[in-house]
Structures are given as C-alpha cells and as structure tokens.
Design a protein around this motif. Structure first.
Motif, PDB file in Angstrom:
ATOM      1  N   GLU A  32       1.244   4.393  -2.793  1.00  0.00           N
ATOM      2  CA  GLU A  32       1.155   5.812  -2.428  1.00  0.00           C
ATOM      3  C   GLU A  32       2.397   6.570  -2.865  1.00  0.00           C
ATOM      4  O   GLU A  32       2.315   7.703  -3.360  1.00  0.00           O
ATOM      5  CB  GLU A  32       0.958   5.938  -0.919  1.00  0.00           C
ATOM      6  CG  GLU A  32      -0.387   5.414  -0.431  1.00  0.00           C
ATOM      7  CD  GLU A  32      -0.496   5.397   1.078  1.00  0.00           C
ATOM      8  OE1 GLU A  32       0.531   5.673   1.751  1.00  0.00           O
ATOM      9  OE2 GLU A  32      -1.593   5.102   1.590  1.00  0.00           O
ATOM     10  N   GLU A  33       3.554   5.958  -2.706  1.00  0.00           N
ATOM     11  CA  GLU A  33       4.811   6.639  -3.039  1.00  0.00           C
ATOM     12  C   GLU A  33       5.003   6.789  -4.546  1.00  0.00           C
ATOM     13  O   GLU A  33       5.459   7.835  -5.018  1.00  0.00           O
ATOM     14  CB  GLU A  33       5.987   5.868  -2.446  1.00  0.00           C
ATOM     15  CG  GLU A  33       7.329   6.542  -2.703  1.00  0.00           C
ATOM     16  CD  GLU A  33       8.470   5.832  -2.005  1.00  0.00           C
ATOM     17  OE1 GLU A  33       9.638   6.075  -2.395  1.00  0.00           O
ATOM     18  OE2 GLU A  33       8.206   5.040  -1.078  1.00  0.00           O
TER      19      GLU A  33
ATOM     20  N   LYS B 245      -6.777   1.697 -14.177  1.00  0.00           N
ATOM     21  CA  LYS B 245      -7.667   0.576 -13.903  1.00  0.00           C
ATOM     22  C   LYS B 245      -7.301  -0.564 -14.854  1.00  0.00           C
ATOM     23  O   LYS B 245      -7.057  -0.353 -16.035  1.00  0.00           O
ATOM     24  CB  LYS B 245      -9.127   0.992 -14.107  1.00  0.00           C
ATOM     25  CG  LYS B 245      -9.601   2.048 -13.122  1.00  0.00           C
ATOM     26  CD  LYS B 245     -11.086   2.331 -13.303  1.00  0.00           C
ATOM     27  CE  LYS B 245     -11.566   3.428 -12.374  1.00  0.00           C
ATOM     28  NZ  LYS B 245     -11.408   3.069 -10.956  1.00  0.00           N
TER      29      LYS B 245
ATOM     30  N   HIS C 120      -3.969   1.159  -4.984  1.00  0.00           N
ATOM     31  CA  HIS C 120      -3.993   2.150  -6.057  1.00  0.00           C
ATOM     32  C   HIS C 120      -3.425   3.482  -5.583  1.00  0.00           C
ATOM     33  O   HIS C 120      -3.904   4.059  -4.601  1.00  0.00           O
ATOM     34  CB  HIS C 120      -5.416   2.372  -6.561  1.00  0.00           C
ATOM     35  CG  HIS C 120      -6.000   1.180  -7.253  1.00  0.00           C
ATOM     36  ND1 HIS C 120      -6.430   0.052  -6.574  1.00  0.00           N
ATOM     37  CD2 HIS C 120      -6.205   0.926  -8.576  1.00  0.00           C
ATOM     38  CE1 HIS C 120      -6.888  -0.827  -7.447  1.00  0.00           C
ATOM     39  NE2 HIS C 120      -6.761  -0.335  -8.658  1.00  0.00           N
ATOM     40  N   GLY C 121      -2.385   3.963  -6.279  1.00  0.00           N
ATOM     41  CA  GLY C 121      -1.891   5.300  -6.052  1.00  0.00           C
ATOM     42  C   GLY C 121      -2.774   6.313  -6.771  1.00  0.00           C
ATOM     43  O   GLY C 121      -3.723   5.947  -7.473  1.00  0.00           O
ATOM     44  N   VAL C 122      -2.455   7.583  -6.628  1.00  0.00           N
ATOM     45  CA  VAL C 122      -3.323   8.637  -7.165  1.00  0.00           C
ATOM     46  C   VAL C 122      -3.418   8.589  -8.687  1.00  0.00           C
ATOM     47  O   VAL C 122      -4.427   9.012  -9.268  1.00  0.00           O
ATOM     48  CB  VAL C 122      -2.837  10.035  -6.712  1.00  0.00           C
ATOM     49  CG1 VAL C 122      -3.013  10.198  -5.216  1.00  0.00           C
ATOM     50  CG2 VAL C 122      -1.376  10.271  -7.116  1.00  0.00           C
ATOM     51  N   ASP C 123      -2.387   8.091  -9.356  1.00  0.00           N
ATOM     52  CA  ASP C 123      -2.399   8.043 -10.824  1.00  0.00           C
ATOM     53  C   ASP C 123      -2.616   6.639 -11.369  1.00  0.00           C
ATOM     54  O   ASP C 123      -2.474   6.407 -12.575  1.00  0.00           O
ATOM     55  CB  ASP C 123      -1.069   8.586 -11.371  1.00  0.00           C
ATOM     56  CG  ASP C 123      -0.837  10.037 -11.013  1.00  0.00           C
ATOM     57  OD1 ASP C 123      -1.813  10.813 -11.062  1.00  0.00           O
ATOM     58  OD2 ASP C 123       0.308  10.391 -10.670  1.00  0.00           O
TER      59      ASP C 123
ATOM     60  N   THR D  40       0.831  -1.204   0.000  1.00  0.00           N
ATOM     61  CA  THR D  40       0.000   0.000   0.000  1.00  0.00           C
ATOM     62  C   THR D  40       0.864   1.253   0.000  1.00  0.00           C
ATOM     63  O   THR D  40       0.594   2.213  -0.737  1.00  0.00           O
ATOM     64  CB  THR D  40      -0.931  -0.003   1.226  1.00  0.00           C
ATOM     65  OG1 THR D  40      -1.799  -1.143   1.155  1.00  0.00           O
ATOM     66  CG2 THR D  40      -1.777   1.264   1.267  1.00  0.00           C
TER      67      THR D  40
ATOM     68  N   GLY E 238       2.502   6.435  -6.857  1.00  0.00           N
ATOM     69  CA  GLY E 238       1.295   6.935  -7.505  1.00  0.00           C
ATOM     70  C   GLY E 238       0.678   5.934  -8.460  1.00  0.00           C
ATOM     71  O   GLY E 238      -0.304   6.228  -9.138  1.00  0.00           O
ATOM     72  N   GLU E 239       1.250   4.723  -8.499  1.00  0.00           N
ATOM     73  CA  GLU E 239       0.813   3.727  -9.463  1.00  0.00           C
ATOM     74  C   GLU E 239       0.084   2.569  -8.778  1.00  0.00           C
ATOM     75  O   GLU E 239      -0.212   2.627  -7.583  1.00  0.00           O
ATOM     76  CB  GLU E 239       2.026   3.188 -10.240  1.00  0.00           C
ATOM     77  CG  GLU E 239       2.866   4.251 -10.925  1.00  0.00           C
ATOM     78  CD  GLU E 239       2.195   4.904 -12.129  1.00  0.00           C
ATOM     79  OE1 GLU E 239       1.070   4.492 -12.485  1.00  0.00           O
ATOM     80  OE2 GLU E 239       2.804   5.818 -12.713  1.00  0.00           O
TER      81      GLU E 239
END
Length: 255
Positions: free
Chosen positions: A97-98, A126, A120-123, A93, A100-101
């Motif tokens: 986060e680090e 799916k 899931h990172g921010v970028d 996890t 973004g993937e």
C-alpha cells in the motif's frame, strides 16, 4: 509397491503426485494425454484419476480433469503453520500500500522458494507468480536474500539438486558468480534482482533473520524497470524494506 533402487520410495505415491503436477502444468488434461505424459496404461491412469476425483483432489468436466480445490485446503493449512506468515502478512500488505507496488513474502522449502503472501499496491504490475508457487532461489532477489544467509554447503546442495537454469539473459548461471553476488548481498543487507527472472521486472529484497541468526524467509517489492531506477531502486526501497524486516524480526523474537 516399493522402488527397487530406493526401498523408502513408494512408487504409487510418486505417480499420484506426477499426475497432479501434470494436471497443474497443462491446466486440464484427458486420460489419453496423461497416459502419454506419465508413461502408464490408460486403465492405470483412469484408476488414479477416479480415486483422486472421489476424494476431491481432481475435478472431472466432460472428458478432461483438472486440479481440485481440496488441494487449496492442504496448502492453506501448511501456510497457517508457518509462524512467519501470520507475523509478516500485515507488514507486507502495508508495504504494498505504501509503495504502490507488488510486495512479496517468500520462504525456502526443499531448496526451492515458496510464495507465502503477496500484496498488490495501486500501481502493481501483474506477474506470473502466485501464492504457493515454487521458484528457483538463484534467479530471484528473494531467493538470493535467503541463500546469502544459508551455510555454504547447504547452498551447494541446493544448487546440486536443482541446478541453475536461466530464465532470462540476465540470470546468473555460474556458481562462482552467484557466490560473489551472495557476498554482496550479505555486505549490503539487501538483494537486487535486475530482470533475472522476468524481463522488464526489477525487485529489491531483504532477508528475515531470527534471534538465532537463522534466515526465516525474505520480503521484497517488485516493479517495472521504468519505476525502479537510480535512488529509488538502490537506496529508497532497500531502506524501507530493511525497516519493515526489522519490525518482523522483532515480532518473531517476542511472539
């Protein structure tokens, strides 16, 4: 009832799972549709479904049936019994986060890969993958990271059993070519998936090796080819994953 060719195989149990797998494949189905798919009489299929519905393994809506959530309880229990899941999930996890993937944890069972955890990172893009999904090992970075650290005869048995079907035009489908790739994975310490399973998706994966030099599973970061290029794809992400894997391996050793 016992299969005549294999006295240890119970046909009713296998039929039950065939029906559940068919419901999963179709998302939902009627008795008639399942009858055609599993080659049984309507009355037999109806009896199986009625039993599964009563016990909560399938759900009926009108004339259609779908897989019930009670199976999630079994899957969740199985996942919790895997030590690597409890140890690696927070690290995976944090990796998502680090970077973004999309970060993943995969283990091998019965010659297939099974996703135990995904973050899931921010970028993150799916994909078609989900927790609990079974995938071939030969066409994923995660799978290659695991295969590279299994005995050669074990890998041969896996390939004999499951084959090497192509998912994209970049999937390795030749056994000798795969073993050459696995040698590179061992030498480099990581595996690169360059659109081998999903077009437009790249993946960097590293194995998790315990103190007995046995592979426990693999972790990865996946993303679109547009963001996985050059130094990031071949140096930055491999180094980051190896660092995270080292932490997981130490925690496995001393837990």
């Amino acid at each position: 009832m016992v299969d005549q060719e294999n006295p240890n195989e119970v046909k009713t149990a296998r039929t039950t799972f065939r029906i559940l797998e068919e419901l999963k494949r179709r998302n939902e189905a009627t008795v008639t549709e399942l009858t055609d798919a599993v080659d049984l009489s309507k009355s037999s299929v109806h009896n199986y479904l009625s039993t599964l519905e009563r016990d909560g393994y399938v759900v009926k809506s009108g004339n259609t049936y779908r897989v019930g959530l009670r199976l999630l309880d079994l899957g969740g229990h199985a996942r919790r019994k895997k030590q690597i899941y409890d140890i690696a999930k927070e690290e995976v996890t944090a990796l998502a986060e680090e970077t973004g993937e999309l970060a993943n944890l995969l283990v091998e069972e019965h010659g297939m890969g099974v996703y135990l955890h995904r973050a899931h990172g921010v970028d993150a893009v799916k994909t078609d993958s989900y927790i609990g999904q079974r995938v071939y090992l030969h066409n994923t970075g995660l799978g290659n990271a695991i295969l590279a650290h299994l005995p050669r005869d074990r890998v041969d048995r896996i390939l004999d059993r499951h084959g090497m079907p192509a998912s994209t035009d970049r999937t390795i489908t030749d056994r000798n070519e795969l073993f050459e790739e696995l040698e590179r994975v061992r030498e480099n310490g990581y595996a690169l998936d360059d659109e081998a399973r999903v077009k437009g998706l790249r993946c960097v994966a590293v194995p998790i090796i315990n103190n007995n030099d046995e592979v426990e599973g693999a972790i990865s970061v996946s993303g679109p080819t547009s963001r996985f290029q050059d130094e990031r794809f071949r140096e930055e992400l491999p180094a980051k994953l190896q660092s995270v894997a080292n932490v997981i391996e130490l925690n496995i050793t001393y837990t």
